[in-house]
Design a protein around this motif. Structure first.
Motif, mmCIF file in Angstrom:
data_model
loop_
_atom_site.group_PDB
_atom_site.id
_atom_site.type_symbol
_atom_site.label_atom_id
_atom_site.label_comp_id
_atom_site.label_asym_id
_atom_site.label_seq_id
_atom_site.Cartn_x
_atom_site.Cartn_y
_atom_site.Cartn_z
ATOM 1 N N ARG A 38 43.137 43.598 33.546
ATOM 2 C CA ARG A 38 41.987 42.727 33.336
ATOM 3 C C ARG A 38 42.225 41.848 32.112
ATOM 4 O O ARG A 38 42.998 42.190 31.223
ATOM 5 N N GLN A 39 41.541 40.713 32.124
ATOM 6 C CA GLN A 39 41.678 39.775 31.021
ATOM 7 C C GLN A 39 40.328 39.158 30.722
ATOM 8 O O GLN A 39 39.757 38.467 31.584
ATOM 9 N N ALA A 40 39.832 39.408 29.525
ATOM 10 C CA ALA A 40 38.591 38.808 29.062
ATOM 11 C C ALA A 40 38.915 37.488 28.369
ATOM 12 O O ALA A 40 40.058 37.264 27.939
ATOM 13 N N PRO A 41 37.926 36.606 28.234
ATOM 14 C CA PRO A 41 38.174 35.316 27.580
ATOM 15 C C PRO A 41 38.776 35.491 26.191
ATOM 16 O O PRO A 41 38.317 36.320 25.401
ATOM 17 N N GLU A 42 39.822 34.731 25.929
ATOM 18 C CA GLU A 42 40.492 34.697 24.633
ATOM 19 C C GLU A 42 41.121 36.036 24.253
ATOM 20 O O GLU A 42 41.408 36.279 23.077
ATOM 21 N N LYS A 43 41.358 36.880 25.233
ATOM 22 C CA LYS A 43 42.039 38.153 24.988
ATOM 23 C C LYS A 43 43.272 38.253 25.872
ATOM 24 O O LYS A 43 43.373 37.582 26.905
ATOM 25 N N GLU A 44 44.188 39.126 25.488
ATOM 26 C CA GLU A 44 45.378 39.323 26.293
ATOM 27 C C GLU A 44 45.053 40.168 27.517
ATOM 28 O O GLU A 44 44.089 40.934 27.535
ATOM 29 N N ARG A 45 45.885 40.016 28.518
ATOM 30 C CA ARG A 45 45.728 40.828 29.715
ATOM 31 C C ARG A 45 46.016 42.288 29.360
ATOM 32 O O ARG A 45 47.011 42.586 28.696
ATOM 33 N N GLU A 46 45.145 43.191 29.819
ATOM 34 C CA GLU A 46 45.308 44.593 29.464
ATOM 35 C C GLU A 46 45.317 45.480 30.698
ATOM 36 O O GLU A 46 44.684 45.170 31.711
ATOM 37 N N PHE A 47 46.025 46.567 30.560
ATOM 38 C CA PHE A 47 46.164 47.532 31.645
ATOM 39 C C PHE A 47 44.844 48.270 31.877
ATOM 40 O O PHE A 47 44.134 48.605 30.932
ATOM 41 N N VAL A 48 44.560 48.540 33.165
ATOM 42 C CA VAL A 48 43.380 49.309 33.527
ATOM 43 C C VAL A 48 43.781 50.620 34.218
ATOM 44 O O VAL A 48 43.407 51.698 33.778
ATOM 45 N N ALA A 49 44.544 50.494 35.300
ATOM 46 C CA ALA A 49 44.913 51.688 36.070
ATOM 47 C C ALA A 49 46.108 51.368 36.950
ATOM 48 O O ALA A 49 46.355 50.202 37.275
ATOM 49 N N ALA A 50 46.843 52.408 37.344
ATOM 50 C CA ALA A 50 47.971 52.240 38.254
ATOM 51 C C ALA A 50 48.104 53.483 39.120
ATOM 52 O O ALA A 50 47.632 54.573 38.754
ATOM 53 N N ILE A 51 48.779 53.308 40.262
ATOM 54 C CA ILE A 51 48.930 54.397 41.216
ATOM 55 C C ILE A 51 50.314 54.343 41.830
ATOM 56 O O ILE A 51 50.854 53.261 42.084
ATOM 57 N N SER A 52 50.902 55.491 42.052
ATOM 58 C CA SER A 52 52.256 55.572 42.582
ATOM 59 C C SER A 52 52.294 55.236 44.072
ATOM 60 O O SER A 52 51.270 55.072 44.718
ATOM 61 N N TRP A 53 53.523 55.152 44.604
ATOM 62 C CA TRP A 53 53.740 54.768 46.000
ATOM 63 C C TRP A 53 52.927 55.625 46.970
ATOM 64 O O TRP A 53 52.307 55.108 47.892
ATOM 65 N N SER A 54 52.957 56.932 46.725
ATOM 66 C CA SER A 54 52.319 57.864 47.658
ATOM 67 C C SER A 54 50.924 58.272 47.227
ATOM 68 O O SER A 54 50.299 59.106 47.879
ATOM 69 N N ALA A 55 50.436 57.681 46.137
ATOM 70 C CA ALA A 55 49.131 58.023 45.562
ATOM 71 C C ALA A 55 49.126 59.406 44.927
ATOM 72 O O ALA A 55 48.070 59.936 44.607
ATOM 73 N N GLY A 56 50.306 59.976 44.712
ATOM 74 C CA GLY A 56 50.369 61.293 44.100
ATOM 75 C C GLY A 56 50.167 61.284 42.605
ATOM 76 O O GLY A 56 49.833 62.320 42.012
ATOM 77 N N SER A 57 50.347 60.120 41.994
ATOM 78 C CA SER A 57 50.200 60.018 40.537
ATOM 79 C C SER A 57 49.371 58.793 40.192
ATOM 80 O O SER A 57 49.476 57.758 40.849
ATOM 81 N N THR A 58 48.553 58.936 39.160
ATOM 82 C CA THR A 58 47.757 57.820 38.675
ATOM 83 C C THR A 58 47.836 57.774 37.147
ATOM 84 O O THR A 58 48.176 58.768 36.492
ATOM 85 N N LEU A 59 47.525 56.610 36.613
ATOM 86 C CA LEU A 59 47.505 56.410 35.164
ATOM 87 C C LEU A 59 46.310 55.528 34.849
ATOM 88 O O LEU A 59 46.053 54.548 35.569
ATOM 89 N N TYR A 60 45.589 55.863 33.784
ATOM 90 C CA TYR A 60 44.406 55.099 33.403
ATOM 91 C C TYR A 60 44.448 54.743 31.924
ATOM 92 O O TYR A 60 44.949 55.501 31.090
ATOM 93 N N ALA A 61 43.881 53.594 31.612
ATOM 94 C CA ALA A 61 43.643 53.264 30.218
ATOM 95 C C ALA A 61 42.550 54.184 29.687
ATOM 96 O O ALA A 61 41.637 54.566 30.418
ATOM 97 N N ASP A 62 42.642 54.512 28.411
ATOM 98 C CA ASP A 62 41.643 55.406 27.822
ATOM 99 C C ASP A 62 40.235 54.842 27.947
ATOM 100 O O ASP A 62 39.267 55.592 28.103
ATOM 101 N N SER A 63 40.123 53.538 27.910
ATOM 102 C CA SER A 63 38.807 52.893 27.923
ATOM 103 C C SER A 63 38.080 53.047 29.257
ATOM 104 O O SER A 63 36.863 52.860 29.319
#
Length: 127
Positions: A38-63
């Protein structure tokens, strides 16, 4: 060439929910690590979440941990982001992205790890 199209953004009150979708075409969806940024106005693009090929693993930003859930349906070539308990600070343009490699979970939060990007969908959370 992989094409990604996001949908589901909109205006919601604080505490509400939205579900974003990202439909992929032109590639082998099940081979990609998929991420949301995600990217808010005047801010850098930041990571939110990701998921592996098989959906076996996920990663989230603390926020967003505990409020957002990423999932995917490889049969439909679609990745989702369920967003609950939304806050005004979640207001941003949300982008989905596909990583051809993504072998290491730690790299999933890095913008440069991703090869393909969607055009983004606006999420606005009012207080």
């Amino acid at each position: 060439q992989v094409q990604l199209v996001e949908s589901g953004g909109g205006l919601v009150q604080a505490g509400g929910s939205l579900r974003l979708s990202c439909a992929a075409s032109g590639g082998t969806f099940s081979r990609y690590v998929m991420g949301w940024f995600r990217q808010a106005p005047e801010k850098e693009r930041e990571f939110v979440a990701a998921i592996s090929w098989s959906a076996g693993s996920t990663l989230y930003a603390d926020s967003v941990k505990g409020r957002f859930t990423i999932s995917r349906d490889n049969a439909k070539n679609t990745v989702y982001l369920q967003m609950n308990s939304l806050k005004p600070d979640d207001t941003a343009v949300y982008y989905c992205a596909a990583a051809v490699r993504g072998y290491y979970t730690a790299s999933w939060a890095i913008v440069g790890e991703y090869n393909y990007w969607g055009q983004g969908t606006q999420v606005t959370v009012s207080s």
